[in-house]
Design a protein around this motif. Structure first.
Motif, PDB file in Angstrom:
ATOM      1  N   TYR A 108     -12.846  -0.434 -61.328  1.00  0.00           N
ATOM      2  CA  TYR A 108     -11.684   0.062 -60.606  1.00  0.00           C
ATOM      3  C   TYR A 108     -10.980  -1.081 -59.884  1.00  0.00           C
ATOM      4  O   TYR A 108     -11.276  -2.260 -60.080  1.00  0.00           O
ATOM      5  CB  TYR A 108     -12.103   1.158 -59.625  1.00  0.00           C
ATOM      6  N   ASP A 109     -10.044  -0.730 -59.021  1.00  0.00           N
ATOM      7  CA  ASP A 109      -9.366  -1.714 -58.186  1.00  0.00           C
ATOM      8  C   ASP A 109     -10.305  -2.058 -57.029  1.00  0.00           C
ATOM      9  O   ASP A 109     -10.057  -1.713 -55.871  1.00  0.00           O
ATOM     10  CB  ASP A 109      -8.044  -1.117 -57.681  1.00  0.00           C
ATOM     11  N   ASP A 110     -11.367  -2.784 -57.343  1.00  0.00           N
ATOM     12  CA  ASP A 110     -12.560  -2.833 -56.520  1.00  0.00           C
ATOM     13  C   ASP A 110     -13.208  -4.204 -56.711  1.00  0.00           C
ATOM     14  O   ASP A 110     -13.762  -4.492 -57.777  1.00  0.00           O
ATOM     15  CB  ASP A 110     -13.491  -1.699 -56.975  1.00  0.00           C
ATOM     16  N   PHE A 111     -13.151  -5.062 -55.666  1.00  0.00           N
ATOM     17  CA  PHE A 111     -13.587  -6.445 -55.823  1.00  0.00           C
ATOM     18  C   PHE A 111     -14.404  -6.889 -54.613  1.00  0.00           C
ATOM     19  O   PHE A 111     -14.340  -6.287 -53.540  1.00  0.00           O
ATOM     20  CB  PHE A 111     -12.378  -7.367 -56.003  1.00  0.00           C
ATOM     21  N   THR A 112     -15.167  -7.955 -54.812  1.00  0.00           N
ATOM     22  CA  THR A 112     -15.903  -8.589 -53.727  1.00  0.00           C
ATOM     23  C   THR A 112     -15.194  -9.881 -53.358  1.00  0.00           C
ATOM     24  O   THR A 112     -14.919 -10.709 -54.227  1.00  0.00           O
ATOM     25  CB  THR A 112     -17.348  -8.897 -54.153  1.00  0.00           C
ATOM     26  N   LEU A 113     -14.888 -10.054 -52.055  1.00  0.00           N
ATOM     27  CA  LEU A 113     -14.244 -11.260 -51.553  1.00  0.00           C
ATOM     28  C   LEU A 113     -15.167 -11.911 -50.540  1.00  0.00           C
ATOM     29  O   LEU A 113     -15.476 -11.313 -49.507  1.00  0.00           O
ATOM     30  CB  LEU A 113     -12.897 -10.947 -50.889  1.00  0.00           C
ATOM     31  N   ARG A 114     -15.633 -13.081 -50.882  1.00  0.00           N
ATOM     32  CA  ARG A 114     -16.566 -13.810 -50.027  1.00  0.00           C
ATOM     33  C   ARG A 114     -17.750 -12.944 -49.613  1.00  0.00           C
ATOM     34  O   ARG A 114     -18.248 -13.028 -48.490  1.00  0.00           O
ATOM     35  CB  ARG A 114     -15.858 -14.382 -48.805  1.00  0.00           C
ATOM     36  N   GLY A 115     -18.195 -12.079 -50.530  1.00  0.00           N
ATOM     37  CA  GLY A 115     -19.378 -11.267 -50.288  1.00  0.00           C
ATOM     38  C   GLY A 115     -19.117  -9.918 -49.680  1.00  0.00           C
ATOM     39  O   GLY A 115     -20.040  -9.100 -49.558  1.00  0.00           O
ATOM     40  N   PHE A 116     -17.862  -9.608 -49.289  1.00  0.00           N
ATOM     41  CA  PHE A 116     -17.522  -8.329 -48.671  1.00  0.00           C
ATOM     42  C   PHE A 116     -16.687  -7.497 -49.639  1.00  0.00           C
ATOM     43  O   PHE A 116     -15.707  -7.988 -50.205  1.00  0.00           O
ATOM     44  CB  PHE A 116     -16.756  -8.541 -47.363  1.00  0.00           C
ATOM     45  N   ARG A 117     -17.064  -6.247 -49.788  1.00  0.00           N
ATOM     46  CA  ARG A 117     -16.390  -5.370 -50.745  1.00  0.00           C
ATOM     47  C   ARG A 117     -14.989  -5.006 -50.256  1.00  0.00           C
ATOM     48  O   ARG A 117     -14.785  -4.666 -49.096  1.00  0.00           O
ATOM     49  CB  ARG A 117     -17.210  -4.104 -50.960  1.00  0.00           C
ATOM     50  N   ASN A 118     -14.039  -5.051 -51.186  1.00  0.00           N
ATOM     51  CA  ASN A 118     -12.644  -4.731 -50.880  1.00  0.00           C
ATOM     52  C   ASN A 118     -12.193  -3.647 -51.851  1.00  0.00           C
ATOM     53  O   ASN A 118     -11.799  -3.928 -52.974  1.00  0.00           O
ATOM     54  CB  ASN A 118     -11.784  -5.989 -51.042  1.00  0.00           C
ATOM     55  N   ASN A 119     -12.254  -2.391 -51.435  1.00  0.00           N
ATOM     56  CA  ASN A 119     -11.881  -1.292 -52.326  1.00  0.00           C
ATOM     57  C   ASN A 119     -10.956  -0.290 -51.647  1.00  0.00           C
ATOM     58  O   ASN A 119     -10.907   0.872 -52.014  1.00  0.00           O
ATOM     59  CB  ASN A 119     -13.135  -0.568 -52.835  1.00  0.00           C
ATOM     60  N   SER A 120     -10.197  -0.752 -50.671  1.00  0.00           N
ATOM     61  CA  SER A 120      -9.306   0.162 -49.955  1.00  0.00           C
ATOM     62  C   SER A 120      -7.949  -0.498 -49.783  1.00  0.00           C
ATOM     63  O   SER A 120      -7.765  -1.684 -50.032  1.00  0.00           O
ATOM     64  CB  SER A 120      -9.889   0.524 -48.583  1.00  0.00           C
ATOM     65  N   SER A 121      -6.993   0.301 -49.318  1.00  0.00           N
ATOM     66  CA  SER A 121      -5.639  -0.218 -49.112  1.00  0.00           C
ATOM     67  C   SER A 121      -5.569  -1.169 -47.929  1.00  0.00           C
ATOM     68  O   SER A 121      -4.578  -1.882 -47.770  1.00  0.00           O
ATOM     69  CB  SER A 121      -4.675   0.949 -48.879  1.00  0.00           C
ATOM     70  N   GLN A 122      -6.594  -1.201 -47.087  1.00  0.00           N
ATOM     71  CA  GLN A 122      -6.527  -2.002 -45.877  1.00  0.00           C
ATOM     72  C   GLN A 122      -6.463  -3.496 -46.161  1.00  0.00           C
ATOM     73  O   GLN A 122      -6.097  -4.271 -45.289  1.00  0.00           O
ATOM     74  CB  GLN A 122      -7.731  -1.692 -44.981  1.00  0.00           C
ATOM     75  N   SER A 123      -6.827  -3.919 -47.348  1.00  0.00           N
ATOM     76  CA  SER A 123      -6.809  -5.342 -47.655  1.00  0.00           C
ATOM     77  C   SER A 123      -6.073  -5.633 -48.952  1.00  0.00           C
ATOM     78  O   SER A 123      -6.382  -6.583 -49.653  1.00  0.00           O
ATOM     79  CB  SER A 123      -8.244  -5.882 -47.724  1.00  0.00           C
ATOM     80  N   LYS A 124      -5.104  -4.786 -49.289  1.00  0.00           N
ATOM     81  CA  LYS A 124      -4.244  -5.032 -50.440  1.00  0.00           C
ATOM     82  C   LYS A 124      -2.799  -4.944 -49.984  1.00  0.00           C
ATOM     83  O   LYS A 124      -2.428  -4.073 -49.201  1.00  0.00           O
ATOM     84  CB  LYS A 124      -4.514  -4.022 -51.550  1.00  0.00           C
ATOM     85  N   MET A 125      -1.974  -5.850 -50.484  1.00  0.00           N
ATOM     86  CA  MET A 125      -0.573  -5.915 -50.113  1.00  0.00           C
ATOM     87  C   MET A 125       0.291  -6.069 -51.363  1.00  0.00           C
ATOM     88  O   MET A 125      -0.157  -6.631 -52.371  1.00  0.00           O
ATOM     89  CB  MET A 125      -0.318  -7.110 -49.189  1.00  0.00           C
ATOM     90  N   ILE A 126       1.512  -5.569 -51.275  1.00  0.00           N
ATOM     91  CA  ILE A 126       2.546  -5.857 -52.262  1.00  0.00           C
ATOM     92  C   ILE A 126       3.695  -6.491 -51.498  1.00  0.00           C
ATOM     93  O   ILE A 126       4.289  -5.859 -50.626  1.00  0.00           O
ATOM     94  CB  ILE A 126       3.015  -4.598 -53.000  1.00  0.00           C
ATOM     95  N   ASN A 127       3.952  -7.762 -51.770  1.00  0.00           N
ATOM     96  CA  ASN A 127       4.969  -8.515 -51.032  1.00  0.00           C
ATOM     97  C   ASN A 127       4.725  -8.456 -49.522  1.00  0.00           C
ATOM     98  O   ASN A 127       5.655  -8.362 -48.726  1.00  0.00           O
ATOM     99  CB  ASN A 127       6.372  -8.003 -51.359  1.00  0.00           C
ATOM    100  N   GLY A 128       3.457  -8.496 -49.128  1.00  0.00           N
ATOM    101  CA  GLY A 128       3.107  -8.479 -47.717  1.00  0.00           C
ATOM    102  C   GLY A 128       3.169  -7.125 -47.060  1.00  0.00           C
ATOM    103  O   GLY A 128       3.006  -7.022 -45.843  1.00  0.00           O
ATOM    104  N   LEU A 129       3.380  -6.052 -47.850  1.00  0.00           N
ATOM    105  CA  LEU A 129       3.444  -4.690 -47.323  1.00  0.00           C
ATOM    106  C   LEU A 129       2.311  -3.864 -47.927  1.00  0.00           C
ATOM    107  O   LEU A 129       1.950  -4.054 -49.086  1.00  0.00           O
ATOM    108  CB  LEU A 129       4.797  -4.064 -47.650  1.00  0.00           C
ATOM    109  N   ARG A 130       1.803  -2.912 -47.150  1.00  0.00           N
ATOM    110  CA  ARG A 130       0.587  -2.203 -47.548  1.00  0.00           C
ATOM    111  C   ARG A 130       0.903  -0.963 -48.378  1.00  0.00           C
ATOM    112  O   ARG A 130       1.637  -0.077 -47.942  1.00  0.00           O
ATOM    113  CB  ARG A 130      -0.202  -1.795 -46.309  1.00  0.00           C
ATOM    114  N   PRO A 131       0.301  -0.853 -49.580  1.00  0.00           N
ATOM    115  CA  PRO A 131       0.470   0.344 -50.409  1.00  0.00           C
ATOM    116  C   PRO A 131      -0.595   1.384 -50.083  1.00  0.00           C
ATOM    117  O   PRO A 131      -1.443   1.180 -49.212  1.00  0.00           O
ATOM    118  CB  PRO A 131       0.273  -0.204 -51.824  1.00  0.00           C
TER     119      PRO A 131
END
Length: 824
Positions: free
Chosen positions: A174-197
Motif C-alpha cells: 500500500y501507500d505504506d513505507f518505513t522512513l528511518r525506521g518509523f512507519r509512515n502510513n497516514s496523511s500526517q506525513s504525506k504532502m502534495i506541493n507542501g499541502l496535506r491530502p
C-alpha cells in the motif's frame, strides 16, 4: 521620370546590400550547466530593437547587426539573467556558447512555474523552508527523485522509486513505507506541493503528473504540524513551462501491461503570461500476483497566470481513478507447519474472482505569489482533496483456522468478507509573508505565516463484515472449545461463516454476499479534525555562515461525536522549535547541523475512553542531525552525508491490568541512529547516476517489559542502499544508444510475528535480506526514444515487507517493459 525612379530604386537596393555586407550575424547555443540545450531564452541587444529567442535545440541567430560594441541581455524564466559583451565587425559571424544557471531566488516562493531542467539533479527545494532554497543551504537531509529518473526506470508508482532514496523502504503493497525506521502510513506525513491530502491506506496513485518525489528526513512538525518522526514525503506536481514541449509514450511488457502517457505544455498567448500543462496517464495491467489486476487513469491539467512581474498564480486539477483488487499479501503456512516462507509461491494471493476495489481521487490546488517589493512578498496556497472508495473483498482474518479443540490448523486460513463504502474530504491552506532585511553585515530571510488543515468524513459511509464461525442459533461468533455446544460442526470441525481458504489446494470462485451472514454492520459517523498553527522563521546569513531559527505553535482539535448533540472538541497543543546551521567551507562543500521536534496527537477515541486512564500527552519526538553537502565535478554531482539520532516518546502501551483490559500507560521510548549517503547528478554530460546507502538501527530503548528493550522495530532494516547509472553514447555510429544498470539491497527485517508467542511457542518470522539487479537499453533517434527495462534480472525471490505469517508482501520476479516515446 521613370528612368530617375528606376535608378533610385536600383541605388537603394545596392546601398542596402552594401550595408548588409558590412553587418554581422550573432549566433549562439544556450545550455544549462549540464550541457542540456535550453529553448525559449530571450536574447536582446541592449539599446536596439534587435533580438531573438533560442529554439528547441537551444540555438539562436540575430542577423544584420551593424558594426559596433554591444551588450547582449539574456533572460528566461527559471534561469539567472546574464549579460554578454560582443564586438561586431563587418562581414564576420560571431559564434557564442552561453551557459545559464538555474535561478535560486527568482519569481516564486510558491512553486508556480515548472522546472525546466531535464536531468537527474534538482537544486531547489520548497519543502525544506517554505520558500525556494538551494538544497546545499538547507540544514537537514532532503532526498529526491526527479521525473527524469522516473522515466528512465519506467516507474509508475511510489513503490517503484523509493529504492533511490536512502533510509526509505516498503512496509507493504500500500501507500505504506518505513522512513528511518518509523512507519509512515497516514496523511500526517504525506504532502502534495507542501499541502496535506487525505490519507489513503490503499493503492498508490500514478506518477504521470509528478515532477519530483521529495523526502525531508526526520521530524518536520515545525513546518507541517503533526508529522512522522522518520520523515515527510512530498509530491511535487508538474507545472506549466514558458516554452512548448509535447511528449507522448506507450508502454507494454510483462504481466499484460499496457500504459500510455502524455505531457503537453507551453504558452497560451504571445506575451507568455498564460501558460498551460496537461498530463494524461493510463494503465491496464495484470500482476505477478494471483487474481490481481488494475486499471487506472489520470487527467491532470494545470494553468499558470503571470499577469505582471510581481504576481503569479497557478491552478491545478487532478482526477485519478483506480479499479482493481486490494492485495492483502501472501499467506504462508503457520509456524507449527515448519515450512517457512517458501510454503506457498510468491504469486499466491487470497481472494475470489469477483472481488473489487474502486478508488476515486480528486484534488484542486490554487497558489498565489505576489511581490510587494524586492524585499517583501505574500504567498498562499489552498488545496481541496476528496477521496472515496467502494470495496468488496474476501481476505484473511489474520488468523489460521481452528479445530474442535481450538488448536490452529496451519494450512487453513480463516477468512472474512468486507463490503465498504466511504468518503473523506480535506481542506488545506497555508499563507505566509516572506521578507528580506539587513542588519549591518547580517542578512535576514524572514517567513511568518499561518496554516489550517481540516479533514471530514461525511455521513453516508458504512461497512458490513462477515467472519468467525456459525452458531446453532443462525448467527456467527468467536469459537472457543469451552462453548463448543453453541456452534455448528461439519466433519468434526466448527463451520466457518466464510469458508476457510486451503493453502495447499487453493480454490477461486465467484462468491456473493448472500452466501454469508453479515452480522457486523457499521454506519460510519461523521468525523472531523482540524489543526492550525502560527509560525515564524528566520534564515540568518553572515559571510559563510547561515543559521535557521524557527518556532511554531500548533493547535490540534479532534471533534468527537461530530454533528450530534454530544459533540465535543478534544484539544492537544504543542510548541515546536527548529534550529539549524550551515557553514560554507569551500565553494563546493557545506557542513550543517540541526535540531528539530515533532508531535503526533493521540486519537480522540483513546482520550475519551474512561477506561484507558490518562490524560495522555501527544507522541513527541526530537532529532539531532549533522552532515555535509558537496558539489563535485564542477557542480554536476551532488552528495549529502548525514548522521542522525531520533527519539520518540509518550508511546501508549497496554497497562496489563487483569481487572481493566483497556487500561493504557504512557511509557517507553524508541530510538533510531544512523548514517545516510545520497549521491545524484552527472559525472559527465552523458553519464548520469543516483546512488544511496543507509545504516539505521531503530530499536526500543525504554520499556517496562525488559524483553522489549533492544528489540529492532518491524520492517526497519539495518542496512539498505543501491545505485542506478545511465550512460549515453553521443558520437560515432552508436550515437543515441544508451545503457543503464542498477541494483538495490535490503538486509534482514523483523515482522510483527517475529516475537509474538502463540500457545506458549515463540514465533520467529523474519524477512531475509535481498539484492535485486535491474538494467535498461535506450535508443534515441531524432524525436523518437525507444527503451527496454529489465527488472530483477536474475529473478531473485524476495520480500519487500510483511506483517505476519498471514500477510507477506513479495517483490516481483523478473520482468520487462518496452517503451516508445515521441517528443514534438
Amino acid at each position: 521620370m521613370k528612368r530617375i525612379i528606376l535608378c533610385f530604386v536600383l541605388f537603394t537596393l545596392w546601398f542596402d546590400m552594401q550595408a548588409q555586407s558590412n553587418n554581422t550575424d550573432i549566433k549562439g547555443l544556450i545550455s544549462d550547466i549540464e550541457n542540456n540545450p535550453i529553448p525559449g531564452i530571450s536574447v536582446r541587444i541592449e539599446g536596439t530593437s534587435l533580438g531573438a529567442a533560442s529554439d528547441v535545440s537551444g540555438t539562436f541567430i540575430i542577423k544584420n547587426v551593424p558594426s559596433g560594441n554591444y551588450v547582449l541581455h539574456i533572460t528566461g524564466i527559471g534561469y539567472e539573467s546574464l549579460n554578454e559583451s560582443v564586438i561586431a565587425k563587418a562581414g564576420e559571424v560571431i559564434q557564442l556558447n552561453i551557459t545559464l544557471k538555474a535561478a535560486t531566488t527568482q519569481l516564486q516562493a510558491v512553486e508556480i512555474t515548472g522546472r525546466k531542467e531535464i536531468t537527474y539533479r534538482n537544486d531547489l527545494s520548497f519543502i525544506a523552508s517554505k520558500t525556494a532554497s538551494p538544497l546545499n543551504e538547507v540544514p537537514q537531509a532532503v532526498s529526491y527523485v526527479t521525473k527524469e529518473i522516473i522515466a528512465d526506470q519506467q516507474a509508475y508508482r511510489t513503490s517503484d522509486i523509493v529504492k533511490n532514496i536512502s533510509g526509505v523502504n516498503q512496509f507493504s503493497f500500500y501507500d505504506d513505507f518505513t522512513l528511518r525506521g518509523f512507519r509512515n502510513n497516514s496523511s500526517q506525513s504525506k504532502m502534495i506541493n507542501g499541502l496535506r491530502p487525505v490519507g489513503i491506506f490503499g493503492p498508490q496513485t500514478l506518477l504521470s503528473n509528478i515532477e519530483r518525489f521529495e523526502v525531508i528526513k526526520g521530524p518536520a512538525s515545525a513546518l507541517f504540524a503533526n508529522a512522522n518522526p522518520g520523515g515527510t514525503i512530498n509530491y511535487v506536481t508538474k507545472k506549466p513551462l514558458s516554452e512548448n514541449r509535447k511528449a507522448i509514450s506507450f508502454t507494454t511488457g510483462s504481466f499484460n501491461t499496457f500504459r500510455a502517457n502524455a505531457d503537453f505544455t507551453g504558452p497560451m498567448n504571445e506575451s507568455k503570461s498564460l501558460l498551460f500543462r496537461l498530463n494524461l496517464g493510463y494503465e491496464d495491467a495484470d500482476s505477478f500476483r494471483d487474481l490481481q489486476k488494475n486499471k487506472s487513469y489520470m487527467v491532470a491539467p494545470s494553468i499558470s497566470f503571470l499577469p505582471t512581474e510581481k504576481t503569479s498564480i497557478n491552478f491545478d486539477l487532478v482526477i485519478n481513478q483506480y479499479q482493481g483488487k486490494l492485495d492483502r499479501g501472501q499467506p504462508i503456512f503457520g509456524a507449527s507447519a515448519g515450512t517457512g516462507l517458501n510454503s506457498t509461491p510468491t504469486s499466491f494471493a487470497i481472494g475470489q474472482s469477483n472481488d473489487y476495489h474502486t478508488n476515486n481521487v480528486k484534488y484542486f490546488t490554487i497558489s498565489l505569489n505576489h511581490a510587494f517589493s524586492d524585499k517583501l512578498s505574500f504567498n498562499t496556497s489552498y488545496m481541496k482533496f476528496a477521496w472515496d472508495e467502494d470495496l468488496f473483498e474476501h481476505r484473511t482474518s489474520n488468523n489460521f483456522a481452528v479445530d474442535s479443540l481450538g488448536n490452529q490448523i496451519p494450512t487453513l486460513m480463516e477468512m472474512q468478507v468486507i463490503n465498504r463504502v466511504r468518503k473523506r474530504v480535506s481542506d488545506n491552506i497555508t499563507s505566509y509573508f516572506a521578507a528580506t532585511a539587513n542588519t549591518g553585515a547580517v542578512t535576514h530571510n524572514l517567513v511568518a505565516g499561518f496554516d489550517y488543515i481540516q479533514q471530514l468524513q461525511p455521513i453516508g459511509g458504512g461497512q458490513s463484515r462477515a467472519r468467525r464461525y456459525r452458531t446453532v442459533d443462525g448467527g456467527a461468533g468467536n469459537y472457543r472449545a469451552s462453548n463448543a455446544s453453541q456452534f455448528l460442526f461439519q466433519n468434526s470441525l466448527p463451520v466457518p461463516n466464510v469458508p476457510h481458504f486451503d493453502l495447499q489446494n487453493p480454490r477461486y470462485t465467484v462468491a456473493y454476499p448472500h452466501e454469508y451472514i453479515f452480522n457486523e454492520k457499521q454506519s460510519f459517523s461523521a468525523t472531523k479534525y482540524y489543526t492550525y498553527g502560527f509560525y515564524i522563521q528566520d534564515q540568518i546569513e553572515f559571510k559563510n555562515l547561515k543559521i535557521l531559527l524557527a518556532l511554531r505553535q500548533e493547535n490540534y482539535r479532534d471533534v468527537v461525536n461530530f454533528e450530534t448533540s454530544d459533540e465535543e472538541t478534544v484539544k492537544q497543543d504543542k510548541l515546536l522549535p527548529r534550529f539549524g546551521m550551515v557553514y560554507k567551507l569551500t565553494d563546493y562543500l557545506n557542513v550543517y547541523g540541526t535540531y528539530t521536534e515533532s508531535f503526533q496527537p493521540q486519537s480522540a477515541s483513546v482520550l475519551q475512553n474512561p477506561n484507558v486512564g490518562g490524560p495522555f500527552d501527544p507522541l513527541s519526538a526530537n532529532m539531532i542531525e549533522f552532515g555535509a553537502k558537496s558539489e563535485l565535478f564542477k557542480g554536476l554531482l551532488s552528495t549529502n552525508l548525514a548522521f542522525y539520532q531520533i527519539e520518540q516518546n509518550n508511546i501508549l502501551v497496554n497497562g496489563n491490568s487483569p481487572g481493566n483490559p483497556d487500561l493504557l500507560e504512557q511509557r517507553g521510548q524508541e530510538r533510531a541512529r544512523g548514517i545516510e549517503l545520497d549521491v545524484i547528478g552527472n559525472i559527465a554530460s552523458n553519464f548520469s547516476i543516483t546512488a544511496n546507502y543507509a545504516y539505521n538501527k531503530a530499536e526500543i530503548t525504554k520499556s517496562d517489559d525488559e524483553n522489549e528493550i533492544g528489540r529492532i522495530k518491524e520492517n526497519a532494516p539495518e542496512h539498505q542502499g543501491g545505485f542506478w547509472a545511465k550512460y549515453t553514447i553521443d558520437k560515432g555510429v552508436l550515437d543515441g544508444v544508451g545503457i543503464a544498470f542498477g541494483t538495490n539491497f535490503v538486509t534482514e527485517r523483523n515482522t510483527f510475528d517475529t516475537f509474538r508467542e502463540v500457545n506458549g511457542s515463540p514465533l520467529g518470522l523474519t524477512l531475509p535480506s535481498y539484492m535485486v539487479f535491474d538494467a535498461a537499453l535506450y535508443y534515441k533517434v531524432n524525436k523518437f526514444n525507444i527503451s527496454a527495462n529489465f527488472n530483477n534480472l536474475f529473478d531473485k525471490t524476495h520480500w519487500v515487507g510483511g506483517y505476519s505469517y498471514t500477510r507477506l508482501f513479495p517483490g516481483a520476479p523478473r520482468s520487462f517493459l518496452l517503451n516508445v516515446a515521441y517528443t514534438f
